[in-house]
Design a protein around this motif. Sequence first.
Motif, short mmCIF file in Angstrom:
data_model
loop_
_atom_site.label_atom_id
_atom_site.label_comp_id
_atom_site.label_asym_id
_atom_site.label_seq_id
_atom_site.Cartn_x
_atom_site.Cartn_y
_atom_site.Cartn_z
N TYR A 58 0.85 -1.19 0.00
CA TYR A 58 0.00 0.00 0.00
C TYR A 58 0.88 1.24 0.00
CZ TYR A 58 -3.71 -3.26 1.27
OH TYR A 58 -4.59 -4.31 1.27
N THR A 59 0.44 2.26 -0.71
CA THR A 59 1.20 3.51 -0.82
C THR A 59 0.35 4.67 -0.29
OG1 THR A 59 2.36 2.69 -2.78
CG2 THR A 59 2.39 5.07 -2.39
N SER A 60 0.95 5.39 0.67
CA SER A 60 0.29 6.58 1.22
C SER A 60 1.13 7.81 0.87
CB SER A 60 0.15 6.47 2.74
OG SER A 60 -0.47 7.62 3.27
N GLU A 61 0.45 8.92 0.49
CA GLU A 61 1.16 10.11 0.02
C GLU A 61 0.76 11.33 0.85
OE1 GLU A 61 0.18 10.46 -4.07
OE2 GLU A 61 1.53 8.86 -4.72
N THR A 62 1.72 12.22 0.96
CA THR A 62 1.49 13.52 1.59
C THR A 62 2.24 14.58 0.80
OG1 THR A 62 1.64 14.78 3.66
CG2 THR A 62 3.46 13.29 3.16
N GLN A 63 1.85 15.84 0.97
CA GLN A 63 2.45 16.93 0.19
C GLN A 63 2.69 18.14 1.10
OE1 GLN A 63 0.16 18.94 -3.08
NE2 GLN A 63 1.70 17.92 -4.40
N LEU A 64 3.86 18.78 0.86
CA LEU A 64 4.24 19.95 1.65
C LEU A 64 4.47 21.15 0.74
CD1 LEU A 64 5.85 17.22 2.89
CD2 LEU A 64 6.33 18.88 4.70
N PHE A 65 4.26 22.34 1.30
CA PHE A 65 4.48 23.60 0.58
C PHE A 65 5.61 24.36 1.25
CE2 PHE A 65 3.77 28.11 -0.20
CZ PHE A 65 3.55 28.14 -1.57
N VAL A 66 6.57 24.85 0.45
CA VAL A 66 7.73 25.57 0.96
C VAL A 66 7.51 27.06 0.74
CG1 VAL A 66 10.23 25.87 0.82
CG2 VAL A 66 9.21 23.61 0.41
N ALA A 67 7.63 27.85 1.82
CA ALA A 67 7.42 29.30 1.73
C ALA A 67 8.58 30.02 2.41
CB ALA A 67 6.10 29.70 2.36
N ILE A 68 8.77 31.30 2.05
CA ILE A 68 9.83 32.13 2.61
C ILE A 68 9.17 33.24 3.44
CG2 ILE A 68 11.75 33.69 2.08
CD1 ILE A 68 12.31 30.80 1.45
#
Length: 481
Positions: free
Chosen positions: A39-49
């Motif tokens: 099974y594959t679980s995914e997550t996503q992140l946002f990079v900000a300054i």
Amino acid sequence: MDLHEYLRILSRNWILIAATALVGILIGGAASVLAKPVYTSETQLFVAIQSSGSVQELQQGNTFSQARVQSYVKTVESPIVLQPVVDALGLPLTADELATRVTATTDLNTVLINIAVNDTSPVQAAAIAQATADSLVKAVDTLEKPKAGGESPVSLSIIKPAIAPTSPSAPNTRLNLLFGLLAGLGIGLGSAVLRSTLDNRVRSEADLRRVTDAPLLGGISFDQDATKRPLLTQASPQSPRAESFRQLRTNLQFANVAGSANTLLITSSLPGEGKSTTATNLAIACAQAGQSVCLVDADLRRPMVNDYLGLERNVGLTTALLGTADVNDIIQPWGDDNLYVLASGRIPPNPSELLGSDEMRQLILRLESVFDIVILDAPPLLPVTDAAVLSQHVGGVVVVVGSQKLRQNDLEKSLTALELVGAKVLGIVLNRLPSKGPDAYRYGYYSHDMEPTRKQSRKMNGRSEVFVPRSADRANDVVGH
């Protein structure tokens, strides 16, 4: 090889190719069934300054973020990020082992980081993905924090939390089946080409042309009933087998357009290729066409003509050559056409000497002067020299080739042996050709429903014979002195 040859290879080996393709599919299916689901679980992140919000600072911050994202992606699989995950979840893994299950990527010209985690448990895959994202946020905050103190100029935010997948990502059954099919087809095609390359047996006219340019006088298809009913008179007049011998008879007339070869020697390279049945049936076909024919069993090692025709063998060719009896007294009529048979006689200890003698030459000349055509059934060329010796006394030689039995190099040796003694090869007869497939030889426009014509049957020496009796003195009038 051209396209036609490849198609012929496919036609010859389609069972092998289909079998390997089926095995490939079965292996692909078995691999899918036996493999543990992943099974594959995914997550996503946002990079900000962190910035004051001016246009110039926002542009600089965006450029800085895109440049730093690649470094953060590499950082995901490092122990500084994964070791806290192992400790927090109590995983029985090292950071390096966990790195094999974690994949971090980013899309070009974006500030998004995608993290995917593979595991045999959907819940644990989601837990590891979420813990990895949290650990990355803390690790980047620590790494980017200024040494002089203060807050980190970079901020990572989770914009897509990890959730437990409802279906496995692997194994992909369809992909495994497709891969198994393609692998099986590839192995089958390779095996077929290799098999055809290594197999040098004569199967068709294309194989024959690799050895000789001699004319192909005819092809005779294999018939299961021919072993029990080998004679032309025992087959339906409209059957492919009967038509094959009539076609052979016609082609021989064209091959002998000059009329110089009214004595034919029928031979083969090896035993079992069908030379005796070919000689016998050719003689019957010629007699049915109205010609007076004399069939001579010149195979003084393994005579077969008398068995096919049900005639007496103890007196015959050897008897005439030794001068014990005149040929007029020992020649035997057969059937209701002008066919006469000179059996082999008793098997002598010196066949080659008898067949190469002047007495044999004189006997052939005597028969030629009386009959329209004289057909001699001779021994095979490779095991003994009888046929090569006898070929010097006849007008032409016909070589019978057993399809799928004789190898090309053996046929080449046979033709070379005939060439060395100056024999005139009229052509080749391909025997035992398959009735179906790429090498088939058939006449599709003839009916197969007619039953063979049955002639009067009688017993002779304990054998059944298809024979119409003639007057006893007719044979004596055939051969003159």
